[in-house]
Every structure is written in structure tokens, then in C-alpha cells.
Design an enzyme around this catalytic site. Structure first.
Site, PDB file in Angstrom:
ATOM      1  N   HIS A  60     -16.948 -70.605 -55.909  1.00 60.27           N
ATOM      2  CA  HIS A  60     -17.191 -70.327 -54.495  1.00 60.27           C
ATOM      3  C   HIS A  60     -15.968 -69.624 -53.894  1.00 60.27           C
ATOM      4  O   HIS A  60     -14.917 -69.549 -54.529  1.00 60.27           O
ATOM      5  CB  HIS A  60     -17.496 -71.624 -53.727  1.00 60.27           C
ATOM      6  CG  HIS A  60     -16.373 -72.605 -53.729  1.00 60.27           C
ATOM      7  ND1 HIS A  60     -16.371 -73.755 -54.483  1.00 60.27           N
ATOM      8  CD2 HIS A  60     -15.184 -72.595 -53.075  1.00 60.27           C
ATOM      9  CE1 HIS A  60     -15.250 -74.401 -54.297  1.00 60.27           C
ATOM     10  NE2 HIS A  60     -14.504 -73.732 -53.444  1.00 60.27           N
TER      11      HIS A  60
HETATM   12  C1  T46 Z   1     -11.860 -75.551 -53.650  1.00 63.09           C
HETATM   13  C2  T46 Z   1     -11.650 -76.069 -55.029  1.00 63.09           C
HETATM   14  C3  T46 Z   1     -10.300 -75.721 -55.565  1.00 63.09           C
HETATM   15  C4  T46 Z   1     -15.921 -83.383 -49.433  1.00 63.09           C
HETATM   16  O1  T46 Z   1     -16.796 -84.084 -48.905  1.00 63.09           O
HETATM   17  N1  T46 Z   1     -14.692 -83.209 -48.820  1.00 63.09           N
HETATM   18  C5  T46 Z   1     -13.709 -82.452 -49.371  1.00 63.09           C
HETATM   19  O2  T46 Z   1     -12.611 -82.338 -48.785  1.00 63.09           O
HETATM   20  C6  T46 Z   1     -13.971 -81.796 -50.624  1.00 63.09           C
HETATM   21  C7  T46 Z   1     -12.903 -80.911 -51.279  1.00 63.09           C
HETATM   22  C8  T46 Z   1     -15.190 -81.961 -51.234  1.00 63.09           C
HETATM   23  N2  T46 Z   1     -16.150 -82.760 -50.637  1.00 63.09           N
HETATM   24  C9  T46 Z   1     -17.442 -82.940 -51.334  1.00 63.09           C
HETATM   25  C10 T46 Z   1     -18.352 -81.729 -51.338  1.00 63.09           C
HETATM   26  C11 T46 Z   1     -19.130 -81.889 -52.625  1.00 63.09           C
HETATM   27  O3  T46 Z   1     -20.247 -82.713 -52.378  1.00 63.09           O
HETATM   28  O4  T46 Z   1     -17.183 -83.238 -52.706  1.00 63.09           O
HETATM   29  C12 T46 Z   1     -18.171 -82.649 -53.544  1.00 63.09           C
HETATM   30  C13 T46 Z   1     -17.546 -81.751 -54.595  1.00 63.09           C
HETATM   31  O5  T46 Z   1     -16.992 -80.591 -53.962  1.00 63.09           O
HETATM   32  P1  T46 Z   1     -17.009 -79.145 -54.656  1.00 63.09           P
HETATM   33  O6  T46 Z   1     -18.229 -79.003 -55.474  1.00 63.09           O
HETATM   34  O7  T46 Z   1     -16.781 -78.134 -53.580  1.00 63.09           O
HETATM   35  O8  T46 Z   1     -15.735 -79.262 -55.622  1.00 63.09           O
HETATM   36  P2  T46 Z   1     -14.986 -78.071 -56.372  1.00 63.09           P
HETATM   37  O9  T46 Z   1     -14.051 -78.699 -57.322  1.00 63.09           O
HETATM   38  O10 T46 Z   1     -15.963 -77.089 -56.927  1.00 63.09           O
HETATM   39  O11 T46 Z   1     -14.164 -77.315 -55.216  1.00 63.09           O
HETATM   40  C14 T46 Z   1     -13.085 -77.957 -54.589  1.00 63.09           C
HETATM   41  C15 T46 Z   1     -13.075 -77.662 -53.078  1.00 63.09           C
HETATM   42  O12 T46 Z   1     -14.337 -78.061 -52.523  1.00 63.09           O
HETATM   43  C16 T46 Z   1     -12.876 -76.198 -52.794  1.00 63.09           C
HETATM   44  O13 T46 Z   1     -12.577 -76.013 -51.423  1.00 63.09           O
HETATM   45  O14 T46 Z   1     -11.319 -74.513 -53.303  1.00 63.09           O
HETATM   46  O15 T46 Z   1     -11.868 -77.480 -55.153  1.00 63.09           O
END
Ligand code: T46
Length: 174
Positions: A55
Site C-alpha cells: 500500500h
Molecule cells: C505501513 C507498514 C510499514 C491499526 O488498527 N492501527 C495501526 O496503527 C496499524 C499500523 C494497523 N492497524 C490495523 C489495520 C489492519 O487491520 O492492523 C491491521 C494490519 O495492518 P496492515 O495490514 O496495514 O499492516 P501492514 O504491515 O501491511 O502495514 C503496516 C502499516 O499499516 C502501514 O502504515 O506503512 O506497516
């Protein structure tokens, strides 16, 4: 000590590392982190084969530290791509807004610490690569060859998909 090191699309941030009978690192806002931090999060216990991220953010800026183990980051600004391996706890990477990111090759012990410029807002995420390319092209008002290539591939796919139908139609009415 050199504080920053340019990469193709971003830069690495060195923070102080104090080695006595322990290993201690610290970072200060403004001096090391180029924005006031509003949130941090930690990612660990990631499956070896997992690919995370996939993303971009419209506004969010972040600095990421792999404080244990190693992780490979793929950065893509819509025009160019680069891969960076983080494997030192005191070297972080700055990821600006409008930057597609992917994270892979997590070692089993990898721990990622992320300092973020804003609270969590799902509306700030672009989770579709074509949408990202479209928004980058229109926001930056800069011609992206990759965007045109993507559109071309999509049109080609659609055409190939429709082709049997078009062929059948032309046979029927000729
Ligand atoms: C990024 C990369 C490096 C939350 O509710 N609060 C938060 O602060 C974060 C970071 C995530 N979440 C929830 C949203 C999703 O349901 O946790 C779940 C997993 O998040 P995501 O799929 O976005 O995780 P990554 O590892 O793909 O991405 C994360 C960050 O979201 C993103 O901003 O830059 O790490």
C-alpha cells in the site's frame, strides 16, 4: 557520524547506539525524526513467506527501524523502484507519503518499530497498485511511463478476454 544516507528513493537515518553491557538506542524528534511522532507500532512474529505492506499513504510519513533480525523493503514512487534491506537496529528508513511499500524476507526474529506522523486512518491508505499509480500521476502531474504501461496491460487483458466473443460475433454476422 553520518546521520543520513541517501538511497534511490529515500534516505536512511542513523540514530545513536550506546554499547556498554547492553545495547541502547534512542531517537529524538526533529534531530533524528523529521516529523512530530503521533503514533508508534511494532510488528513481530511475521511468517517467513509473508509479504506485508502493499500500500501507499496519501499523507502519512514514517520512520521504520528493524530493531531485531532483518527485513527487505520494496519502495516504489510510481516511477522507480528500489529494494532496501534493514538489518541494523540503529539504522531506520524514512518513508514519505506517496510511496508504495512492500515488506518481505522477515527473519523469524525480526521486530519492526515504526514511528508515524499521524494516527491510524484507513482513509489515508491506497491498497490498490493501479489506483496508486493513477493518483501519483494525477497528484504529481507528472507523466508516468509505468502508469501508461499498466493501462496498456489492462486494456490488452480486457481485449484478450473479449476476443472470443468479438470473433464469434463477427463470424455470426459475416
Ligand atoms: C505501513 C507498514 C510499514 C491499526 O488498527 N492501527 C495501526 O496503527 C496499524 C499500523 C494497523 N492497524 C490495523 C489495520 C489492519 O487491520 O492492523 C491491521 C494490519 O495492518 P496492515 O495490514 O496495514 O499492516 P501492514 O504491515 O501491511 O502495514 C503496516 C502499516 O499499516 C502501514 O502504515 O506503512 O506497516
Amino acid at each position: 557520524m553520518k546521520k543520513t544516507q541517501l538511497t534511490k528513493l529515500s534516505y536512511l537515518i542513523d540514530i545513536p547506539l550506546i554499547l556498554d553491557e547492553s545495547q541502547l538506542m534512542f531517537a529524538e524528534m526533529k534531530r533524528h525524526i523529521p516529523f512530530p511522532m503521533k503514533r508508534f507500532y511494532v510488528i513481530s512474529n511475521v511468517d517467513r513467506n509473508a509479504i506485508r505492506g502493499l500500500h501507499a499513504h496519501r499523507k502519512l510519513q514514517q520512520v521504520l527501524f528493524c530493531i531485531q533480525g532483518s527485513i527487505t523493503f520494496v519502495l516504489d514512487n510510481g516511477y522507480e523502484r528500489e529494494e532496501i534491506k534493514l538489518d541494523k537496529p540503529n539504522v531506520g528508513i524514512f518513508i514519505d507519503n506517496w510511496m508504495w511499500r512492500e515488506m518481505k524476507n522477515f527473519t523469524p526474529d525480526a521486530v519492526l518499530l515504526v514511528l508515524a506522523s499521524d494516527y491510524y486512518k484507513e482513509s489515508d491508505y491506497i491498497r490498490n497498485y493501479d489506483q496508486f499509480l493513477f493518483e501519483v500521476t494525477t497528484t504529481k502531474n507528472k507523466f508516468s511511463v509505468r502508469y501508461v504501461q499498466h493501462v496498456f496491460t489492462m486494456v490488452k487483458k480486457a481485449f484478450v478476454h473479449q476476443f472470443p466473443f468479438i470473433t464469434a460475433l463477427s463470424k455470426k454476422y459475416n
